[in-house]
Design a protein around this motif. Structure first.
Motif, mmCIF file in Angstrom:
data_model
loop_
_atom_site.group_PDB
_atom_site.id
_atom_site.type_symbol
_atom_site.label_atom_id
_atom_site.label_comp_id
_atom_site.label_asym_id
_atom_site.label_seq_id
_atom_site.Cartn_x
_atom_site.Cartn_y
_atom_site.Cartn_z
ATOM 1 N N ASN A 158 -36.212 -16.905 -30.008
ATOM 2 C CA ASN A 158 -37.119 -18.019 -30.268
ATOM 3 C C ASN A 158 -38.564 -17.662 -29.936
ATOM 4 O OD1 ASN A 158 -35.432 -20.004 -31.373
ATOM 5 N ND2 ASN A 158 -34.650 -20.574 -29.342
ATOM 6 N N ALA A 159 -38.751 -16.816 -28.920
ATOM 7 C CA ALA A 159 -40.106 -16.390 -28.565
ATOM 8 C C ALA A 159 -40.733 -15.620 -29.728
ATOM 9 C CB ALA A 159 -40.074 -15.528 -27.308
ATOM 10 N N ALA A 160 -39.929 -14.773 -30.369
ATOM 11 C CA ALA A 160 -40.426 -14.008 -31.515
ATOM 12 C C ALA A 160 -40.662 -14.905 -32.721
ATOM 13 C CB ALA A 160 -39.425 -12.910 -31.870
ATOM 14 N N LYS A 161 -39.824 -15.925 -32.867
ATOM 15 C CA LYS A 161 -39.922 -16.829 -34.019
ATOM 16 C C LYS A 161 -41.120 -17.762 -33.927
ATOM 17 C CE LYS A 161 -37.239 -20.327 -36.560
ATOM 18 N NZ LYS A 161 -35.938 -21.047 -36.639
ATOM 19 N N TYR A 162 -41.309 -18.370 -32.739
ATOM 20 C CA TYR A 162 -42.344 -19.399 -32.613
ATOM 21 C C TYR A 162 -43.640 -18.898 -31.973
ATOM 22 C CZ TYR A 162 -38.563 -22.555 -33.852
ATOM 23 O OH TYR A 162 -37.535 -23.182 -34.511
ATOM 24 N N LYS A 163 -43.551 -17.765 -31.297
ATOM 25 C CA LYS A 163 -44.737 -17.106 -30.731
ATOM 26 C C LYS A 163 -45.543 -17.993 -29.774
ATOM 27 C CE LYS A 163 -45.328 -13.791 -34.497
ATOM 28 N NZ LYS A 163 -43.975 -14.033 -35.082
ATOM 29 N N THR A 164 -44.875 -18.880 -29.068
ATOM 30 C CA THR A 164 -45.568 -19.693 -28.066
ATOM 31 C C THR A 164 -45.582 -18.956 -26.733
ATOM 32 O OG1 THR A 164 -43.508 -20.870 -27.552
ATOM 33 C CG2 THR A 164 -44.967 -21.885 -29.172
ATOM 34 N N LYS A 165 -46.712 -19.003 -26.076
ATOM 35 C CA LYS A 165 -46.851 -18.343 -24.779
ATOM 36 C C LYS A 165 -47.292 -19.297 -23.673
ATOM 37 C CE LYS A 165 -47.920 -13.823 -26.813
ATOM 38 N NZ LYS A 165 -48.911 -12.709 -26.886
ATOM 39 N N THR A 166 -47.850 -20.428 -24.066
ATOM 40 C CA THR A 166 -48.345 -21.402 -23.098
ATOM 41 C C THR A 166 -47.809 -22.788 -23.441
ATOM 42 O OG1 THR A 166 -50.313 -22.015 -24.352
ATOM 43 C CG2 THR A 166 -50.485 -20.071 -22.925
ATOM 44 N N LEU A 167 -47.947 -23.714 -22.507
ATOM 45 C CA LEU A 167 -47.549 -25.097 -22.783
ATOM 46 C C LEU A 167 -48.465 -25.735 -23.820
ATOM 47 C CD1 LEU A 167 -46.525 -26.411 -19.240
ATOM 48 C CD2 LEU A 167 -45.036 -25.667 -21.114
ATOM 49 N N SER A 168 -49.703 -25.281 -23.904
ATOM 50 C CA SER A 168 -50.588 -25.755 -24.971
ATOM 51 C C SER A 168 -50.055 -25.321 -26.335
ATOM 52 C CB SER A 168 -52.016 -25.224 -24.769
ATOM 53 O OG SER A 168 -52.637 -25.850 -23.658
ATOM 54 N N ASP A 169 -49.501 -24.127 -26.395
ATOM 55 C CA ASP A 169 -48.884 -23.653 -27.643
ATOM 56 C C ASP A 169 -47.679 -24.529 -28.004
ATOM 57 O OD1 ASP A 169 -50.692 -21.551 -27.747
ATOM 58 O OD2 ASP A 169 -49.288 -20.103 -26.872
ATOM 59 N N THR A 228 -29.576 -22.964 -27.881
ATOM 60 C CA THR A 228 -29.124 -24.312 -28.232
ATOM 61 C C THR A 228 -30.287 -25.283 -28.186
ATOM 62 O OG1 THR A 228 -26.980 -23.793 -27.246
ATOM 63 C CG2 THR A 228 -27.452 -26.129 -27.678
ATOM 64 N N CYS A 229 -31.160 -25.090 -27.196
ATOM 65 C CA CYS A 229 -32.433 -25.806 -27.157
ATOM 66 C C CYS A 229 -33.525 -24.745 -27.188
ATOM 67 C CB CYS A 229 -32.550 -26.694 -25.922
ATOM 68 S SG CYS A 229 -32.122 -25.874 -24.378
ATOM 69 N N THR A 230 -34.641 -25.068 -27.807
ATOM 70 C CA THR A 230 -35.716 -24.086 -27.908
ATOM 71 C C THR A 230 -36.298 -23.758 -26.544
ATOM 72 O OG1 THR A 230 -36.306 -25.312 -29.922
ATOM 73 C CG2 THR A 230 -37.711 -23.475 -29.315
ATOM 74 N N MET A 244 -31.309 -13.354 -17.740
ATOM 75 C CA MET A 244 -31.071 -13.813 -19.109
ATOM 76 C C MET A 244 -32.224 -13.483 -20.041
ATOM 77 S SD MET A 244 -29.214 -17.498 -18.438
ATOM 78 C CE MET A 244 -27.647 -17.576 -17.533
ATOM 79 N N ASP A 245 -33.210 -12.755 -19.522
ATOM 80 C CA ASP A 245 -34.344 -12.280 -20.314
ATOM 81 C C ASP A 245 -35.059 -13.429 -21.013
ATOM 82 O OD1 ASP A 245 -36.088 -10.340 -21.231
ATOM 83 O OD2 ASP A 245 -34.889 -9.853 -23.008
ATOM 84 N N LEU A 246 -35.362 -14.472 -20.244
ATOM 85 C CA LEU A 246 -36.082 -15.627 -20.776
ATOM 86 C C LEU A 246 -37.589 -15.421 -20.655
ATOM 87 C CD1 LEU A 246 -33.936 -18.517 -19.224
ATOM 88 C CD2 LEU A 246 -33.734 -17.504 -21.511
ATOM 89 N N THR A 247 -38.320 -15.979 -21.591
ATOM 90 C CA THR A 247 -39.780 -15.925 -21.569
ATOM 91 C C THR A 247 -40.310 -17.262 -21.071
ATOM 92 O OG1 THR A 247 -39.947 -14.323 -23.369
ATOM 93 C CG2 THR A 247 -41.866 -15.710 -22.967
ATOM 94 N N VAL A 248 -41.134 -17.219 -20.036
ATOM 95 C CA VAL A 248 -41.659 -18.436 -19.419
ATOM 96 C C VAL A 248 -43.014 -18.782 -20.024
ATOM 97 C CG1 VAL A 248 -42.455 -19.463 -17.251
ATOM 98 C CG2 VAL A 248 -40.431 -17.996 -17.263
#
Length: 322
Positions: A158-169, A228-230, A244-248
């Motif tokens: 999902n990180a690669a798909k949506y490219k969000t890095k911040t809560l503003s994103d 299951t959830c973005t 789990m290699d999650l991106t914060v």
């Protein structure tokens, strides 16, 4: 770290928690440790100290770190870690049933001291907590960089798909593609002013209720990992983020309170044994989110014992010797 009991009911819960949290019990720490870079000259020789903590993984590790460090400095240490909930451990230090613990600045400021608005600057937040607690017979030593606060995280796909890095994103995505932003959160986070409602307001985020699923903390990590959830609500020092290699997502507007860990000491105990400060200070300076995630992961993911994880880290860092 956030307390799971709402501030409004804390006062009524104190008696029950103190009666059932095990403050009359405890076991001596018997680690065969010697001074390393801390504890030289055995500055705490002859001291009888009691350490406490809350019951979750990070607190058990921090409590063990503190107790083992005191032993290396010559103290006899009684282990009363693992008290259920926040208020029992806090009251133990405040009342003198325990001498010290690692506590979180945000928890003290909001939950114990009754403030509604956090202070953005971590050092100023610590200073405000420190100053306010002196009248309660508690002295806070300098804080760690370790900041166990809320965040949103997503898997790599999902990180690669949506490219969000911040809560503003994330907020921007919630407007441009509302169906893309689905959230897995705890029930408490969903209702707290310093949780989801406040976050959405601060960031202008619009996530419909149908896109928000409430679940237990442990399940959130699994569901976020599966996609299951973005986005899943996480705690920034949790070992499962790394495992789990999650991106914060970065909290770029600094909305969430600072929950920096710092030694919270009974003031009379510190007056009697001021050497506690010099023993703990270099250890506290070494604690950050990366260290915490690694140590927490050894317990929560690998199944190691929190006390052994704490001791191994102290030895590895050269603070103590076996």
């Amino acid at each position: 770290m956030r307390i799971t009991t709402r501030t409004a009911v804390v006062a009524t819960a104190v008696g029950a928690l103190l009666a059932g949290c095990g403050l009359t019990s405890g076991s001596p720490m018997v680690d065969d440790v010697k001074p390393g870079s801390i504890g030289k000259g055995l500055p705490l020789k002859g001291a009888d100290l009691t350490v406490t903590s809350k019951e979750f993984t990070e607190q058990l590790i921090l409590g063990a770190i503190m107790g083992i460090a005191f032993q290396a400095a010559g103290a006899d240490v009684l282990d009363r870690t693992g008290i259920q909930g926040s208020i029992g451990a806090r009251e133990a230090v405040k009342g003198g049933d325990a001498d010290a613990m690692y506590e979180y600045t945000g928890t003290a400021w909001i939950t114990y001291q009754g403030n509604s608005d956090p202070i953005d600057d971590p050092q100023k937040q610590w200073q405000a907590v420190h100053d306010a607690d002196l009248k309660n017979g508690i002295t806070w030593l300098p804080p760690a960089a370790l900041n166990n606060t809320y965040a949103l995280a997503m898997n790599q796909k999902n990180a690669a798909k949506y490219k969000t890095k911040t809560l503003s994103d994330v907020a921007a995505l919630s407007k441009s593609d509302p169906n893309a932003v689905t959230l897995c959160v705890e029930s408490e986070f969903a209702s707290r002013d310093d949780g989801l409602p406040g976050m959405q307001k601060a960031y202008g985020m619009k996530v419909p209720a149908s896109n928000i699923t409430k679940m237990d903390t442990g399940i959130i990590y699994t569901q976020a990992s599966k996609g299951t959830c973005t986005y899943g609500e996480v705690f920034t020092t949790d070992g499962r983020i790394k495992a789990m290699d999650l991106t914060v997502m970065a909290d770029d507007k600094h909305f969430f309170p600072n929950y920096n860990a710092a030694p919270e000491i009974n003031s009379k105990s510190l007056e009697k044994y001021p050497e506690m400060a010099e023993v703990l200070d270099p250890i506290t300076k070494k604690l950050n989110n990366t260290v915490a995630q690694d140590l927490n992961s050894k317990v929560d993911v690998e199944g190691q014992d929190p006390h052994e994880v704490a001791k191994d880290w102290l030895v590895q860092e050269g603070f103590v010797k076996e």
